[in-house]
Design a protein around this motif. Structure first.
Motif, PDB file in Angstrom:
ATOM      1  N   ASN A  71      -2.184   6.810  10.749  1.00  0.00           N
ATOM      2  CA  ASN A  71      -0.828   6.949  10.191  1.00  0.00           C
ATOM      3  C   ASN A  71      -0.259   8.599  10.454  1.00  0.00           C
ATOM      4  OD1 ASN A  71       1.220   6.551   8.498  1.00  0.00           O
ATOM      5  ND2 ASN A  71       0.565   7.578   6.884  1.00  0.00           N
ATOM      6  N   ALA A  72      -1.442   9.471  10.465  1.00  0.00           N
ATOM      7  CA  ALA A  72      -1.211  10.830  10.556  1.00  0.00           C
ATOM      8  C   ALA A  72      -1.054  11.110  12.330  1.00  0.00           C
ATOM      9  CB  ALA A  72      -2.515  11.618  10.115  1.00  0.00           C
ATOM     10  N   GLU A  73      -1.724  10.451  12.848  1.00  0.00           N
ATOM     11  CA  GLU A  73      -1.756  10.871  14.317  1.00  0.00           C
ATOM     12  C   GLU A  73      -1.184   9.898  15.420  1.00  0.00           C
ATOM     13  OE1 GLU A  73      -5.549  12.370  15.170  1.00  0.00           O
ATOM     14  OE2 GLU A  73      -5.978  12.883  13.158  1.00  0.00           O
ATOM     15  N   ARG A 103      -5.643   5.959   7.835  1.00  0.00           N
ATOM     16  CA  ARG A 103      -5.076   7.470   7.653  1.00  0.00           C
ATOM     17  C   ARG A 103      -5.262   8.093   8.945  1.00  0.00           C
ATOM     18  NH1 ARG A 103      -7.864   9.327   2.810  1.00  0.00           N
ATOM     19  NH2 ARG A 103      -6.093   8.085   1.770  1.00  0.00           N
ATOM     20  N   VAL A 104      -6.035   8.090   9.621  1.00  0.00           N
ATOM     21  CA  VAL A 104      -6.105   8.633  10.868  1.00  0.00           C
ATOM     22  C   VAL A 104      -5.118   8.216  11.827  1.00  0.00           C
ATOM     23  CG1 VAL A 104      -7.370   8.738  13.297  1.00  0.00           C
ATOM     24  CG2 VAL A 104      -8.490   9.295  11.000  1.00  0.00           C
ATOM     25  N   LEU A 142     -13.144  -1.253   1.976  1.00  0.00           N
ATOM     26  CA  LEU A 142     -11.772  -0.558   1.731  1.00  0.00           C
ATOM     27  C   LEU A 142     -11.670   0.778   1.898  1.00  0.00           C
ATOM     28  CD1 LEU A 142     -10.573  -2.433  -1.270  1.00  0.00           C
ATOM     29  CD2 LEU A 142     -10.305  -3.222   1.051  1.00  0.00           C
ATOM     30  N   HIS A 174       0.871  -1.198   0.095  1.00  0.00           N
ATOM     31  CA  HIS A 174      -0.134   0.181  -0.179  1.00  0.00           C
ATOM     32  C   HIS A 174       0.901   1.241  -0.125  1.00  0.00           C
ATOM     33  CE1 HIS A 174      -3.032   2.987   0.955  1.00  0.00           C
ATOM     34  NE2 HIS A 174      -3.852   2.049   0.876  1.00  0.00           N
ATOM     35  N   PRO A 175       0.821   2.116  -0.978  1.00  0.00           N
ATOM     36  CA  PRO A 175       1.685   3.395  -1.139  1.00  0.00           C
ATOM     37  C   PRO A 175       1.518   4.102   0.001  1.00  0.00           C
ATOM     38  CG  PRO A 175       0.135   3.268  -2.913  1.00  0.00           C
ATOM     39  CD  PRO A 175      -0.274   2.210  -2.117  1.00  0.00           C
ATOM     40  N   GLU A 176       0.401   4.325   0.700  1.00  0.00           N
ATOM     41  CA  GLU A 176       0.735   5.417   1.825  1.00  0.00           C
ATOM     42  C   GLU A 176       0.470   4.879   3.177  1.00  0.00           C
ATOM     43  OE1 GLU A 176      -3.316   7.221   1.799  1.00  0.00           O
ATOM     44  OE2 GLU A 176      -3.135   8.398   3.644  1.00  0.00           O
ATOM     45  N   PHE A 177       0.510   3.406   3.289  1.00  0.00           N
ATOM     46  CA  PHE A 177       0.516   2.790   4.811  1.00  0.00           C
ATOM     47  C   PHE A 177       1.621   1.879   4.730  1.00  0.00           C
ATOM     48  CE2 PHE A 177      -3.936   3.625   3.866  1.00  0.00           C
ATOM     49  CZ  PHE A 177      -4.092   4.946   4.561  1.00  0.00           C
ATOM     50  N   ALA A 178       2.777   2.289   4.213  1.00  0.00           N
ATOM     51  CA  ALA A 178       3.877   1.263   4.339  1.00  0.00           C
ATOM     52  C   ALA A 178       4.902   1.654   5.386  1.00  0.00           C
ATOM     53  CB  ALA A 178       4.659   1.301   3.049  1.00  0.00           C
ATOM     54  N   TRP A 179       4.840   3.035   5.829  1.00  0.00           N
ATOM     55  CA  TRP A 179       5.722   3.647   7.047  1.00  0.00           C
ATOM     56  C   TRP A 179       4.709   4.155   8.198  1.00  0.00           C
ATOM     57  CZ3 TRP A 179      10.433   2.430   5.774  1.00  0.00           C
ATOM     58  CH2 TRP A 179      10.811   1.918   4.358  1.00  0.00           C
ATOM     59  N   GLU A 197     -12.845  11.723   8.548  1.00  0.00           N
ATOM     60  CA  GLU A 197     -12.158  11.197   7.330  1.00  0.00           C
ATOM     61  C   GLU A 197     -12.970  10.576   6.409  1.00  0.00           C
ATOM     62  OE1 GLU A 197      -8.950  12.022   6.605  1.00  0.00           O
ATOM     63  OE2 GLU A 197      -9.180  10.990   4.777  1.00  0.00           O
ATOM     64  N   GLU A 222      -9.339   2.602   4.777  1.00  0.00           N
ATOM     65  CA  GLU A 222      -8.412   3.476   4.413  1.00  0.00           C
ATOM     66  C   GLU A 222      -8.637   4.929   5.361  1.00  0.00           C
ATOM     67  OE1 GLU A 222      -8.213   4.598   0.142  1.00  0.00           O
ATOM     68  OE2 GLU A 222      -7.933   6.789   0.543  1.00  0.00           O
ATOM     69  N   GLN A 230     -15.247  12.454   4.192  1.00  0.00           N
ATOM     70  CA  GLN A 230     -14.565  13.154   2.850  1.00  0.00           C
ATOM     71  C   GLN A 230     -13.943  12.144   1.756  1.00  0.00           C
ATOM     72  OE1 GLN A 230     -11.957  16.402   3.610  1.00  0.00           O
ATOM     73  NE2 GLN A 230     -12.190  16.166   5.794  1.00  0.00           N
TER      74      GLN A 230
END
Lengths: 567, 168
Positions: A239-241, A236-237, A228, A156-161, A271, A232, A274
């Motif tokens: 990963n960001a927080e 995202r919440v 999905l 997953h491009p966004e959730f790999a780190w 989130e 996501e 949106q």
């Protein structure tokens, strides 16, 4: 079961090429060791105490015979002739060489397998109920959901780190065999009470480790098609927080705990509101395409009970005990699922030799529609055996040394690899499991005690899930000596609970005696029909504490106290 | 520093300004920390003021600048901190159509991820660029040719490609 199409095949091959490229760039100095480490971890490659360890993903615990044969072949050629099944339905090789890893990955890709995201701060291999598609209490087979999540989470491009690792488990049954309340996300397939529509209950923020927590329900009902996009939003919440200042406070359970479930839900829903769901969710066709692979095998129409098996059980007490203990009721009349224990008395929990893997592959191919399962309690399952065939299957399992009739009993112990292998461990786990198993080796005694899940971790990271063991054992190091804390009352099912400590830690050699003392309390306290955990729930911790303290105070336990430094 | 885009290295068009008094020094567009945004916009045309923002900046704090800023640089304190990827995704969703830059010690293996999340370019410290020259970034981004996730990158996901193939 699922089969790769051309896209899956190419993806896994390209992932192997990517890893090869990464190894080359580590060797030529382009990547520093710090940079290479998370890259190798995301491909399941750990550096352990004595050697590298490679963890192979077994998505939702389902395998076929060809795959198991390939795993045996790799064990023979690149390891020491065995492999180890883990508490997350994966398989580990303990002795591969770094230079061989790309070749091992090629061999895995040949049988539609990989090591993608079996470690690292990313979404890990998804786990599920070992009786998926078999259990009578199931709303829907959870494996199509598992496969969809496997695909969606892969690279997953966004959730790999992420701040930390992230584990998802799915069950489709009422009885939770996938421990969904102690996962970062737990999903339970259910039917909407009014509409009958299929969807998910979503639980977030469970976990074990240093700060064990039971997950919180953040959505009572998520329509199936929205999975999905909703995942996501949660990711995202997080990963960001999620906290990144302290790795021990970085799991999502800490974020949920510190923000409070209501605020966490508010952020996820904000989130989610949106997101443009249809651009993220899997097309319905695709969900159906995946589900079709998990259609039931071509069962024969059979009566509920088998006269052949009944007669054989009457003639052979060993077979009778095996079916009674390791059999699991199948929704298809005339069939049974059989748990195959990897916990022989004195063995290493979860270990399997190459020869056993080959023998078991033959058994699964011949008698279980070419399918087998891995359980989170480090055992295997033959999911679809004709009852008429059970005597023959039992004989074949006996010949392979795989007929131990202890599924769920006191000797069916979960243990992490501990200090025998692991660089993080503070104490040994395997010899403790072996010591307990030898103490309770007598089959009649095990039966008398009944279901009693014991779980052992060799450090506070809790890979052996000790917090949710009916009896949990945590190995620590105290003044250079291994020291074991005993908890009672943990439960990984729908009644999830964390065990509580009975008293001070004890020495390794006292553990089997302490477990006997705890079991004696149970045998004395239990009311008719109660299993161990039910007695603990009803009677409370006090009698168990008293029994444990009495054990420590006795001559046998006196050494323990003498060895403890003054507080 | 080295700037890498999906087609290769490119020259820097911006001058990094870290002190308010340097804002007017020349006509070249400036890249300023978010804290200087108001001062910079008071001194120069909006189209010549790019913003450099920490990876935990709320999108709402950037909302006033999204329409006019030519470039936003998201700061990556370390390669293993993935917050910038989510911020990029949120900035694109909020309508930011300018250049999105990932700024920090990323590694070539992350290039495809950064591009898929909406970044256009990576600004790499020189020490990193020396170890991982542009050629490695070009190779690394193309090794895995397709992805399962819908809504990331410009091409269709594997799930969407399958559907298209079936509908033939």
């Amino acid at each position: 079961m699922y089969r790769y199409d051309e896209f899956d095949e190419r993806f896994v091959r390209e992932r192997v090429a990517q890893f090869r490229h990464q190894v080359e760039r580590r060797l030529d100095g382009s990547l520093s060791d710090d940079e290479f480490k998370p890259l190798r971890l995301k491909n399941g490659l750990y550096l352990q105490l004595h050697a590298y360890m490679l963890r192979v993903a077994i998505p939702y615990g389902t395998l076929n015979a060809r795959q198991l044969r390939q795993l045996a072949h790799i064990a023979t050629r690149f390891d020491k002739g065995y492999a180890h099944f883990t508490t997350r339905q994966n398989l580990q090789y303990n002795w591969p060489k770094l230079k061989d890893v790309p070749e091992i990955l090629d061999l895995l890709a040949d049988v539609e397998m990989h090591c993608i995201q079996t470690s690292g701060n990313c979404i890990r291999n998804v786990t599920s109920d070992q009786f998926a598609g078999v259990a009578k209490d199931e709303v829907e087979d959870p494996r199509p959901t598992g496969e969809l999540i496997r695909q969606w989470s892969s690279l997953h491009p966004e959730f790999a780190w992420l701040p930390r690792k992230f584990k998802i488990a799915v069950t489709g049954a009422e009885h939770d065999r996938a421990a969904i309340k102690v996962h970062d996300i737990g999903l339970r397939v259910l039917r909407h009470a009014e509409t009958g529509e299929v969807g998910y209950e979503v639980i977030v923020g469970g976990g074990l480790g240093r700060t064990p927590m039971i997950g919180k329900v953040i959505r009572d009902f998520l329509p199936k098609g929205e999975l999905l996009a909703y995942l996501e939003a949660v990711m995202r919440v997080y990963n960001a927080e999620g906290r990144r200042d302290n790795k021990y406070k970085a799991r999502v359970k800490i974020l949920v705990h510190e923000t409070g479930p209501e605020e966490f839900i508010r952020r996820v829903e904000a989130e989610y509101a949106q997101l443009n769901g249809p651009t993220i969710n899997a097309p319905e066709d695709e969900v159906e395409r995946i589900a079709a692979y998990f259609a039931p095998p071509p069962y024969e129409a059979l009566p509920e009970d088998s006269a052949i098996l009944d007669a054989a059980r009457r003639a052979d007490p060993a077979l009778d005990r095996f079916v009674e203990q390791n059999g699991f009721a199948h929704k298809q009349p005339g069939y049974v699922a059989l748990t195959v224990s990897l916990k022989p008395i004195g063995g290493v929990p979860g270990d399997m030799s190459d020869a056993q893997m080959l023998a078991f592959a033959d058994i699964a191919e011949r008698w279980s529609f070419d399918e087998l399962r891995v359980t989170h309690s480090q055992n295997l399952v033959l999911p679809h055996v004709r009852q008429d065939d059970v005597p023959a299957v039992f004989a074949a399992l006996q010949a392979a040394g795989l007929a131990t009739a202890n599924a769920g009993l006191v000797t069916d112990i979960i243990a992490c690899p501990g200090l025998d292998y692991c660089a993080l461990a503070t104490a040994r786990s395997i010899p403790i499991a072996q010591g307990i198993a030898r103490t309770f080796a007598d089959e009649a005694r095990q039966r008398e005690i009944g279901p009693l899940p014991i779980k052992i971790s060799g450090c506070i990271n809790a890979c052996g899930h000790h917090h949710v063991g009916a009896i949990g054992i945590l190995g620590l190091e105290k003044a250079g000596v291994e020291n074991y804390q005993i908890t009672v009352g943990g439960d990984a099912t729908e009644n999830a609970a964390l065990g509580e400590r009975l008293g001070p830690g004890i020495d390794a050699e006292d553990v089997p005696g302490a477990i006997e003392a705890i079991v004696d309390v149970y045998l004395k306290e239990r009311q008719s029909g109660e299993v161990f955990i039910e007695t603990v729930r009803r009677a409370g911790l006090e009698p168990f504490k008293a029994g444990f303290q009495a054990f420590i105070a006795s001559d046998e336990g006196a050494r323990t106290l003498a060895a403890e430094p003054a507080q | 520093m080295t700037l890498i885009t999906r087609t290769g290295e490119k020259p820097e068009d911006y001058r990094r300004v870290d002190a308010v008094e340097d804002l007017r020094l020349d006509e070249r567009a400036v890249l300023v920390p978010l804290a200087f945004a108001s001062a910079a916009l008071a001194a120069r045309p909006a189209a010549s003021v790019a913003l450099s923002v920490p990876n935990d900046t709320p999108v709402e704090a950037l909302q006033p600048y999204l329409a006019a800023a030519p470039l936003i640089a998201v700061e990556f304190p370390s390669f293993s901190d993935g917050r910038g990827l989510s911020l990029a995704k949120r900035l694109r969703r909020a309508g930011f159509a300018g250049t999105l830059r990932a700024s920090g010690p990323l590694i070539a293996d992350q290039f495809a991820e950064a591009l898929a999340c909406g970044f256009d370019e990576v600004e790499l410290p020189e020490t990193m660029a020396n170890r991982q020259p542009v050629q490695q970034w070009m190779e690394a981004k193309d090794i895995v040719t397709s992805h399962y996730q819908s809504g990331y990158g410009e091409d269709r996901s594997i799930l969407q490609k399958r559907l298209a193939a079936r509908k033939g």
